[in-house]
Design a protein around this motif. Structure first.
Motif, PDB file in Angstrom:
ATOM      1  N   PHE A  49     -21.372  68.245 112.034  1.00 29.70           N
ATOM      2  CA  PHE A  49     -20.507  67.252 113.579  1.00 29.70           C
ATOM      3  C   PHE A  49     -19.295  67.067 113.012  1.00 29.70           C
ATOM      4  CE2 PHE A  49     -24.595  66.962 115.785  1.00 29.70           C
ATOM      5  CZ  PHE A  49     -24.523  67.592 116.630  1.00 29.70           C
ATOM      6  N   ALA A  50     -18.894  66.359 111.966  1.00 33.62           N
ATOM      7  CA  ALA A  50     -17.531  66.012 111.348  1.00 33.62           C
ATOM      8  C   ALA A  50     -16.212  67.974 111.082  1.00 33.62           C
ATOM      9  CB  ALA A  50     -17.983  65.065 110.555  1.00 33.62           C
ATOM     10  N   THR A  51     -17.642  67.811 110.438  1.00 30.71           N
ATOM     11  CA  THR A  51     -16.182  68.941 109.836  1.00 30.71           C
ATOM     12  C   THR A  51     -15.981  69.643 110.820  1.00 30.71           C
ATOM     13  OG1 THR A  51     -18.704  70.316 108.985  1.00 30.71           O
ATOM     14  CG2 THR A  51     -17.056  69.261 107.137  1.00 30.71           C
ATOM     15  N   GLU A  52     -16.642  70.147 111.982  1.00 30.66           N
ATOM     16  CA  GLU A  52     -16.803  71.516 112.969  1.00 30.66           C
ATOM     17  C   GLU A  52     -15.690  70.656 113.468  1.00 30.66           C
ATOM     18  OE1 GLU A  52     -16.657  75.001 114.959  1.00 30.66           O
ATOM     19  OE2 GLU A  52     -17.330  74.367 113.138  1.00 30.66           O
ATOM     20  N   ALA A  53     -15.525  69.125 114.041  1.00 31.26           N
ATOM     21  CA  ALA A  53     -14.358  68.945 114.733  1.00 31.26           C
ATOM     22  C   ALA A  53     -13.430  68.441 113.554  1.00 31.26           C
ATOM     23  CB  ALA A  53     -15.077  66.968 114.930  1.00 31.26           C
ATOM     24  N   LEU A  54     -13.008  68.287 113.032  1.00 39.01           N
ATOM     25  CA  LEU A  54     -12.139  68.228 112.353  1.00 39.01           C
ATOM     26  C   LEU A  54     -11.530  68.993 112.028  1.00 39.01           C
ATOM     27  CD1 LEU A  54     -12.989  65.893 109.233  1.00 39.01           C
ATOM     28  CD2 LEU A  54     -11.628  65.385 110.874  1.00 39.01           C
ATOM     29  N   ALA A  55     -12.005  70.347 112.250  1.00 30.94           N
ATOM     30  CA  ALA A  55     -11.471  72.162 112.175  1.00 30.94           C
ATOM     31  C   ALA A  55     -10.721  72.404 113.771  1.00 30.94           C
ATOM     32  CB  ALA A  55     -12.561  72.985 111.777  1.00 30.94           C
ATOM     33  N   TRP A  94     -12.934  72.409 115.951  1.00 29.37           N
ATOM     34  CA  TRP A  94     -14.190  73.034 116.550  1.00 29.37           C
ATOM     35  C   TRP A  94     -14.017  75.273 116.351  1.00 29.37           C
ATOM     36  CZ3 TRP A  94     -17.685  69.787 117.400  1.00 29.37           C
ATOM     37  CH2 TRP A  94     -17.605  68.344 117.796  1.00 29.37           C
ATOM     38  N   THR A  95     -12.731  75.454 115.970  1.00 27.41           N
ATOM     39  CA  THR A  95     -12.699  76.285 115.480  1.00 27.41           C
ATOM     40  C   THR A  95     -13.754  78.175 115.408  1.00 27.41           C
ATOM     41  OG1 THR A  95     -12.488  76.376 113.353  1.00 27.41           O
ATOM     42  CG2 THR A  95     -10.581  75.854 114.753  1.00 27.41           C
ATOM     43  N   HIS A  96     -15.608  77.422 115.059  1.00 28.51           N
ATOM     44  CA  HIS A  96     -16.434  77.790 114.449  1.00 28.51           C
ATOM     45  C   HIS A  96     -17.386  77.896 115.756  1.00 28.51           C
ATOM     46  CE1 HIS A  96     -14.827  76.864 110.472  1.00 28.51           C
ATOM     47  NE2 HIS A  96     -14.662  78.259 110.976  1.00 28.51           N
ATOM     48  N   SER A  97     -17.420  76.934 116.853  1.00 26.91           N
ATOM     49  CA  SER A  97     -18.213  76.933 117.962  1.00 26.91           C
ATOM     50  C   SER A  97     -17.167  77.756 118.644  1.00 26.91           C
ATOM     51  CB  SER A  97     -18.558  75.716 118.195  1.00 26.91           C
ATOM     52  OG  SER A  97     -17.006  75.501 118.920  1.00 26.91           O
ATOM     53  N   ASP A  98     -18.464  78.766 119.665  1.00 23.87           N
ATOM     54  CA  ASP A  98     -18.588  79.237 120.264  1.00 23.87           C
ATOM     55  C   ASP A  98     -18.141  78.687 121.291  1.00 23.87           C
ATOM     56  OD1 ASP A  98     -18.138  81.479 122.672  1.00 23.87           O
ATOM     57  OD2 ASP A  98     -20.193  82.287 122.222  1.00 23.87           O
ATOM     58  N   PRO A  99     -16.132  78.708 122.499  1.00 22.42           N
ATOM     59  CA  PRO A  99     -15.902  78.576 123.574  1.00 22.42           C
ATOM     60  C   PRO A  99     -16.570  78.209 125.062  1.00 22.42           C
ATOM     61  CG  PRO A  99     -15.056  80.369 122.921  1.00 22.42           C
ATOM     62  CD  PRO A  99     -15.954  80.157 121.722  1.00 22.42           C
ATOM     63  N   ARG A 100     -17.607  79.444 124.510  1.00 19.48           N
ATOM     64  CA  ARG A 100     -17.812  79.046 126.360  1.00 19.48           C
ATOM     65  C   ARG A 100     -18.694  78.170 126.570  1.00 19.48           C
ATOM     66  NH1 ARG A 100     -20.789  84.782 126.000  1.00 19.48           N
ATOM     67  NH2 ARG A 100     -21.028  83.794 123.833  1.00 19.48           N
TER      68      ARG A 100
END
Length: 69
Positions: A10-16, A18-24
């Protein structure tokens, strides 16, 4: 170990950003947050239960015992 990995996930995704998660919203909240959150919730509850069981056992062990004559 599971909690550590989840925190890193979760932390690496938040620091990035949220670019790797689906925005919908459905995919983000249901698939990313809720389903991955189960991997934090279940080990967390098991850890709390273990701490409670250990504390109960320690209190039982520390209780003074009366000698039988």
């Amino acid at each position: 170990g599971q909690l550590y990995g989840d925190i890193l996930y979760f932390a690496t995704e938040a620091l990035a950003g949220w670019t790797h998660s689906d925005p919908r919203p459905l995919y983000f909240w249901v698939y990313f947050v809720v389903l991955n959150g189960l991997w934090v919730l279940v080990p967390g509850l098991l850890l709390l239960d273990s701490c409670h069981q250990l504390a109960t056992a320690q209190r039982s062990h520390d209780r003074p015992r009366h000698k039988a004559h």
